[in-house]
Design a protein around this motif. Sequence first.
Motif, PDB file in Angstrom:
ATOM      1  N   PHE A  11      67.914  11.041  51.827  1.00 22.49           N
ATOM      2  CA  PHE A  11      69.558  11.090  51.315  1.00 22.49           C
ATOM      3  C   PHE A  11      70.863  11.113  51.145  1.00 22.49           C
ATOM      4  O   PHE A  11      70.225   9.330  50.690  1.00 22.49           O
ATOM      5  CB  PHE A  11      70.336  11.390  53.392  1.00 22.49           C
ATOM      6  N   VAL A  15      75.986  13.012  51.444  1.00 20.08           N
ATOM      7  CA  VAL A  15      75.442  14.431  52.736  1.00 20.08           C
ATOM      8  C   VAL A  15      75.404  13.893  53.959  1.00 20.08           C
ATOM      9  O   VAL A  15      75.727  14.497  54.710  1.00 20.08           O
ATOM     10  CB  VAL A  15      73.836  14.325  52.347  1.00 20.08           C
ATOM     11  N   TYR A  21      74.395  19.759  57.956  1.00 29.01           N
ATOM     12  CA  TYR A  21      74.276  20.664  56.654  1.00 29.01           C
ATOM     13  C   TYR A  21      73.253  21.394  56.318  1.00 29.01           C
ATOM     14  O   TYR A  21      72.769  22.133  58.038  1.00 29.01           O
ATOM     15  CB  TYR A  21      73.308  18.699  57.105  1.00 29.01           C
ATOM     16  N   CYS A  23      70.411  24.109  54.435  1.00 25.96           N
ATOM     17  CA  CYS A  23      69.546  24.277  54.488  1.00 25.96           C
ATOM     18  C   CYS A  23      68.858  25.916  54.290  1.00 25.96           C
ATOM     19  O   CYS A  23      68.906  26.842  54.925  1.00 25.96           O
ATOM     20  CB  CYS A  23      68.441  23.700  54.542  1.00 25.96           C
ATOM     21  N   THR A  36      74.740  17.261  60.960  1.00 27.26           N
ATOM     22  CA  THR A  36      73.819  16.488  60.308  1.00 27.26           C
ATOM     23  C   THR A  36      73.553  14.780  61.079  1.00 27.26           C
ATOM     24  O   THR A  36      72.156  14.762  60.822  1.00 27.26           O
ATOM     25  CB  THR A  36      74.758  15.782  58.577  1.00 27.26           C
TER      26      THR A  36
END
Length: 56
Positions: A11, A15, A21, A23, A36
């Motif tokens: 990571f 971030v 987070y 994706c 996260t």
Amino acid sequence: MDKDNSVQVVFDKDVLSEEWYGCSDGTTTGYMKVKTKEIVNNFLTYTKHIPTVIEL
């Protein structure tokens, strides 16, 4: 699925400082948003992966 811990999780420091987070599975419709801290504290702990933190 990486029971032998062959995958290295990395990571970026910036971030990890974000609350969320995001994706995708590579498509425009398969997107997931996760806290996260849930990834680092729960998921990675469960999978026995220790992330490496880098600064770019």
